[in-house]
Design an enzyme around this catalytic site. Structure first.
Site, mmCIF file in Angstrom:
data_model
loop_
_atom_site.group_PDB
_atom_site.id
_atom_site.type_symbol
_atom_site.label_atom_id
_atom_site.label_comp_id
_atom_site.label_asym_id
_atom_site.label_seq_id
_atom_site.Cartn_x
_atom_site.Cartn_y
_atom_site.Cartn_z
ATOM 1 N N HIS A 59 20.777 -1.421 4.919
ATOM 2 C CA HIS A 59 21.046 -0.512 3.800
ATOM 3 C C HIS A 59 21.894 0.664 4.252
ATOM 4 O O HIS A 59 21.747 1.190 5.351
ATOM 5 C CB HIS A 59 19.767 -0.064 3.096
ATOM 6 C CG HIS A 59 18.832 0.825 3.857
ATOM 7 N ND1 HIS A 59 18.974 2.192 3.910
ATOM 8 C CD2 HIS A 59 17.715 0.553 4.573
ATOM 9 C CE1 HIS A 59 17.990 2.723 4.614
ATOM 10 N NE2 HIS A 59 17.212 1.745 5.044
ATOM 11 N N ASP A 174 18.150 5.484 10.258
ATOM 12 C CA ASP A 174 17.611 4.746 9.117
ATOM 13 C C ASP A 174 18.628 4.829 7.978
ATOM 14 O O ASP A 174 18.649 5.796 7.246
ATOM 15 C CB ASP A 174 16.272 5.376 8.717
ATOM 16 C CG ASP A 174 15.563 4.641 7.596
ATOM 17 O OD1 ASP A 174 16.052 3.586 7.158
ATOM 18 O OD2 ASP A 174 14.513 5.141 7.144
ATOM 19 N N GLU A 206 18.102 1.837 -0.955
ATOM 20 C CA GLU A 206 16.860 1.290 -0.396
ATOM 21 C C GLU A 206 15.752 2.322 -0.412
ATOM 22 O O GLU A 206 14.587 2.003 -0.677
ATOM 23 C CB GLU A 206 17.118 0.788 1.030
ATOM 24 C CG GLU A 206 15.947 0.028 1.657
ATOM 25 C CD GLU A 206 14.979 0.926 2.437
ATOM 26 O OE1 GLU A 206 13.920 0.417 2.865
ATOM 27 O OE2 GLU A 206 15.266 2.133 2.594
ATOM 28 N N GLU A 207 16.105 3.565 -0.107
ATOM 29 C CA GLU A 207 15.097 4.603 0.084
ATOM 30 C C GLU A 207 14.383 5.018 -1.197
ATOM 31 O O GLU A 207 13.398 5.753 -1.139
ATOM 32 C CB GLU A 207 15.735 5.839 0.738
ATOM 33 C CG GLU A 207 16.300 5.613 2.132
ATOM 34 C CD GLU A 207 15.234 5.373 3.188
ATOM 35 O OE1 GLU A 207 14.031 5.408 2.844
ATOM 36 O OE2 GLU A 207 15.600 5.158 4.351
ATOM 37 N N HIS A 317 13.052 9.573 9.219
ATOM 38 C CA HIS A 317 12.960 10.468 8.057
ATOM 39 C C HIS A 317 12.828 11.924 8.504
ATOM 40 O O HIS A 317 12.012 12.691 7.986
ATOM 41 C CB HIS A 317 11.819 10.063 7.125
ATOM 42 C CG HIS A 317 12.129 8.844 6.313
ATOM 43 N ND1 HIS A 317 11.743 8.692 5.004
ATOM 44 C CD2 HIS A 317 12.818 7.716 6.619
ATOM 45 C CE1 HIS A 317 12.164 7.526 4.545
ATOM 46 N NE2 HIS A 317 12.826 6.914 5.518
#
Length: 352
Positions: A59, A174, A206-207, A317
Site C-alpha cells: 500500500h 509502513d 489501506e490505513e 505508526h
C-alpha cells in the site's frame, strides 16, 4: 529507492506523489501498467493467457493528519488519518501541504514541563486537544499562507542508515518497504519466463479500511494474492513474548492470523515449503488486532486465497521506524522463488 520512497509524503487519500515514484521504478520492469480509480497502480508481467493471476500487493499510503480548523490565533486543529497513539505526537515536526502547493513546516505544540502539575505529566494528551504551530500569528495569516481545512499533514523524518548499516530508520516504512519489495521482485523477474501473470501492485487507503486493495482486486480478479506490509517487532524493551516474538533481521513474518484474515492453510504451507527449500529464514506472527490488504483481497470476486507476509519493524505508526535490510532481501528472495513455482497445477491445489 528507499530514500525516495520514504521521504515522499503520501498521506491517506493523497498517495499520488508516491504512486509516481513507484511508477518510475516499475515501468522499466513490466509489460504494462494499469490503474484503478482510487489511485492504485499495477505493473503487469505477462505469462500464459491461461495461467493463474498472482497479485503482489503493497500500500502506498502512510498515516498522517488532516487540518480541520484554524484558531483565531493561527494554530491548526487536526484529526488523525490512520491509527495514532497520542504519546508519540507532542513536539514532533510536521509538514502541511497547503492549497497553494507550498509545503509549510510546523510543530505539534506542547506545554513545557515547568508548568505541568504532577498528575498532568502522567496523562496522555488527546489529539483533539493538540494543535499545530506553523508560525502564523492569526487565522488570516494562516489562510494567507494557503492553509485551509482539508489540507493534509505529513510527518518529518529523513531516511537514515544507522551506525549498524543493516538498520535503516525512516518515516513511512509502513508501507514503503512493501512498495520497495514489489519493485525489486518485478525487477528480478523481468527476464524470467513465468507460468503465471504477475501483478505488482501499490494500492491506496489501506490505513483507513483496506479500501484500495478492494478496488484493485476487483480490477484484476486475481487467483492468488499476497499482501506485503510491516509487522510488529518484539525485540525492544517493554514488549513481551505474548505480544510479539519477532525480531528484526530474522526473516519475513508469515502471518497466521490477524483481525482481517485467517491465513489460507494451503497457500501458507506452500510458502513455508519454498522458504525451507531455499533456506530462507522466516518467522511466524499472529495478531489479535490490526490487518493487512489481504483482509480485502481474500474476499474479492469469488474469493482469492491470500496470505500476508510482513517485515518486523520497530516503532510503526510514529514519526520514525526502524527495520533491517536483511529482511528486505530475504522477503524479495522468498517471493521470487514462490512466484517462479506458481502455475496452474500448484494454484489448483491451493483451495479450501
Amino acid at each position: 529507492m528507499f530514500k525516495e520512497l520514504t521521504e515522499t509524503t503520501g498521506v491517506v487519500g493523497n498517495e499520488k506523489p508516491v504512486k509516481e515514484v513507484m511508477k518510475k521504478y516499475l515501468e522499466p520492469n513490466c509489460d504494462e501498467l494499469k490503474y484503478d480509480n482510487l489511485g492504485g497502480i499495477a505493473a503487469i508481467k505477462k505469462g500464459p493467457s491461461n495461467g493463474p493471476k498472482v497479485m503482489l500487493t503493497s500500500h502506498l499510503d502512510e498515516v498522517g493528519f488532516l487540518v480541520t480548523d484554524i484558531t483565531e490565533d493561527g494554530f491548526l486543529k487536526f484529526i488523525g488519518l490512520g491509527g495514532w497513539w497520542e504519546h508519540v505526537l507532542l513536539a514532533q515536526r510536521v509538514e502541511v501541504f497547503t492549497s497553494s502547493g507550498e509545503v509549510i513546516e510546523g510543530v505539534i505544540g506542547s506545554k513545557p514541563p515547568h508548568i505541568l502539575k504532577s498528575e498532568d505529566r502522567k496523562k496522555v494528551v488527546q489529539m483533539n486537544d493538540m494543535f499545530i504551530d506553523i508560525g502564523a500569528e492569526s487565522k488570516e495569516e494562516a489562510k494567507a499562507f494557503g492553509v485551509r481545512p482539508g489540507n493534509v499533514v505529513g510527518v518529518i523524518c529523513p531516511f537514515t542508515v544507522m551506525k549498524n548499516p543493516k538498520l535503516m530508520m525512516a518515516k513511512a516504512w509502513d508501507n514503503r518497504i512493501g512498495c520497495a519489495i514489489v519493485i525489486e521482485v518485478m525487477r528480478r523477474l523481468k527476464d524470467e519466463s513465468l507460468d503465471c501473470t504477475l501483478y505488482g501492485v501499490g494500492v491506496t487507503q489501506e490505513e483507513v479500511g483496506l479500501r484500495g486493495a478492494k478496488t484493485m482486486a476487483n480490477l484484476i480478479n486475481p487467483d492468488i494474492t499476497f499482501a506485503i506490509d510491516v509487522g510488529i517487532a518484539g525485540d525492544t524493551p517493554g514488549i513481551s513474548s505474548n505480544e510479539s516474538r519477532s525480531k528484526i533481521g530474522s526473516g519475513p513474518q508469515i502471518v497466521l492470523y490477524d483481525s482481517s484474515l485467517v491465513s489460507h492453510p494451503d497457500l501458507r504451507n506452500f510458502v513455508v515449503d519454498v522458504a525451507e527449500e531455499f533456506k530462507i529464514p522466516y518467522q511466524f506472527e499472529a495478531l489479535a488486532f490490526g490487518g493487512t490488504d489481504a483482509g480485502a483481497t481474500h474476499t474479492s470476486g469469488n474469493g482469492a486465497p491470500s496470505l500476508a507476509i510482513t517485515i518486523a519493524t520497530r516503532y510503526i505508526h510514529s514519526h520514525a521506524a526502524v527495520l533491517h535490510y536483511d529482511d528486505f532481501e530475504n522477503t524479495v528472495n522468498l517471493f521470487v522463488q514462490v512466484i517462479k513455482k506458481l502455475n496452474n497445477e500448484v494454484t489448483n491445489k491451493i483451495t479450501f
